[in-house]
Design a protein around this motif. Structure first.
Motif, mmCIF file in Angstrom:
data_model
loop_
_atom_site.group_PDB
_atom_site.id
_atom_site.type_symbol
_atom_site.label_atom_id
_atom_site.label_comp_id
_atom_site.label_asym_id
_atom_site.label_seq_id
_atom_site.Cartn_x
_atom_site.Cartn_y
_atom_site.Cartn_z
ATOM 1 N N ARG A 246 -6.755 -3.865 4.799
ATOM 2 C CA ARG A 246 -7.366 -2.535 4.594
ATOM 3 C C ARG A 246 -8.545 -2.352 5.556
ATOM 4 N N PHE B 169 0.837 -1.199 0.000
ATOM 5 C CA PHE B 169 0.000 0.000 0.000
ATOM 6 C C PHE B 169 0.874 1.252 0.000
ATOM 7 N N TRP C 96 -3.907 0.705 -2.672
ATOM 8 C CA TRP C 96 -2.962 -0.282 -3.191
ATOM 9 C C TRP C 96 -1.853 0.416 -3.982
ATOM 10 N N SER D 20 2.535 3.201 5.990
ATOM 11 C CA SER D 20 1.568 2.089 5.924
ATOM 12 C C SER D 20 1.962 0.952 6.858
#
Ligand SMILES: Cc1cc2nc3c(=O)[nH]c(=O)nc-3n(C[C@H](O)[C@H](O)[C@H](O)COP(=O)(O)OP(=O)(O)OC[C@H]3O[C@@H](n4cnc5c(N)ncnc54)[C@H](O)[C@@H]3O)c2cc1C
Length: 325
Positions: free
Chosen positions: A285, A231, A298, A239
């Motif tokens: 996510r 990500f 992504w 991330s």
């Protein structure tokens, strides 16, 4: 999916093409994740002129996908319809040292080869390519970067063949670069690029490249079946940290796992398919959204069709996610 209808008999103009092509080719072998279904037609152009002729003839309603070294790709289990183009080193692997610390390089070259050639020529500024396992075509598309330098800071211009088969030169500005993305002409295939470096000492550059290799190997699962950072970092956040705090580090689904070493790396432990990998990504996510209220985006490029009955749901909720192919 058992296989795509063979396109070759539908394209009699292929008789004039000098490159190689084959129907229904497995793609799992050409991506770092080692997952993904077949491509309807794979074409490897002989050179830029061959590629231009191919694209001039290719009907506009046939989907076109370019694959570099496959280090940033998740190809779904149903595979890719249309044509997949892969550039080989024979037609697209040239390195030319130019005046004024510039290089012109073919897009089939791995980044690391370009970094090494620049170092050997006493050209500094491309050491960061030592840390990126992809090829130049993918780097130009993704605006690949690490350790504070991105492709857009070094790329002067590139040559491309448009979807219509025209050979064009695109400037850095034409590429509309942002963090890990570009906005060049849709469907264009990049064939070579000119980079601007600056004077440096060969041994010093090679030493810094060695340091990058060591740093990578101690902090990332560089030899695993992975796609690198899964990500993008949201503004002001990392991330990996968000994932870690949401309990994502080491999380598994089917044959896929979020790396223990680097929480933003998705891994195929050996037997995963693309469904396992993408589903785990969506699970992560979901966790990050629930914990932090942040929707991760992504970085890995997902493409292709889901296998029937194996659609992945975005954030694991709502209707099956059909996704952009
Ligand atoms: C272990 C690991 C570490 C990584 N570390 C980094 C990192 O530090 N920084 C970073 O930025 N990335 C990193 N990545 C991701 C990846 O290496 C980069 O995004 C790389 O630039 C992708 O290049 P590729 O040749 O593999 O492209 P692919 O993954 O094959 O394709 C990526 C995209 O580029 C397009 N593309 C490829 N070639 C062409 C072409 N000739 N013309 C037009 N479009 C093309 C494809 O259509 C696709 O959309 C890492 C990956 C791994 C596996």
């Amino acid at each position: 999916m058992s296989g795509w209808p063979d396109l070759i008999p539908q394209f009699p103009w292929l008789a004039d093409i000098r490159g190689r092509y084959a129907a229904n080719q497995p793609l799992s072998e050409v991506t770092w994740f080692r997952v993904g279904g077949p491509a309807q037609l794979v074409y490897q152009p002989a050179d830029e002129a061959d590629l231009a002729l191919f694209l001039k003839n290719l009907p506009r309603d046939i989907r076109l996908t370019v694959i570099g070294l496959g280090s940033n790709l998740l190809i779904r289990d149903g595979g890719l319809d249309g044509v997949v183009i892969r550039l080989g080193a024979k037609g697209f692997g040239n390195i030319e040292i130019l005046e004024n610390h510039r290089l012109r390089v073919g897009t089939a070259l791995p980044d690391v080869k370009v970094a090494t050639a620049a170092a050997e020529a006493g050209i500094d500024g491309l050491t960061f390519y030592r840390g990126i396992p992809g090829g130049i075509g993918g780097a130009l598309y993704m605006n690949a970067g690490c350790y504070g330098t991105e492709t857009r800071e070094r790329m002067v211009e590139l040559r491309a063949v448009t979807r219509e088969g025209e050979i064009v030169t695109l400037t850095n500005a034409d590429m509309g670069y942002h963090y890990r993305k570009s906005k060049g002409p849709r469907g264009a295939v990049f064939t070579s690029a000119v980079y601007q470096g600056f004077p440096g000492d060969k041994d010093d550059i090679l030493n810094r490249m060695r340091e990058i290799t060591e740093k990578r190997e101690s902090s990332q699962p560089t030899r695993a079946k992975t796609g690198g950072s899964t990500f993008k970092n949201p503004e002001g956040h990392s991330s990996w940290r968000l994932i870690d705090e949401a309990g994502g580090r080491g999380l598994t689904f089917g044959g896929a796992q979020m790396s223990e070493l680097h929480a933003n790396f998705l891994l195929n432990l050996g037997e995963a398919d693309a469904f396992d990998v993408e589903t785990l990504g969506e699970m992560v996510r979901q966790r990050v959204r629930a914990k932090h209220g942040i929707e991760l985006k992504w970085e890995i490029r997902r493409m292709g069709h889901f296998a029937p009955g194996r659609e992945v749901r975005e954030f694991m909720d709502g209707e099956p996610f059909t996704g952009a192919v």
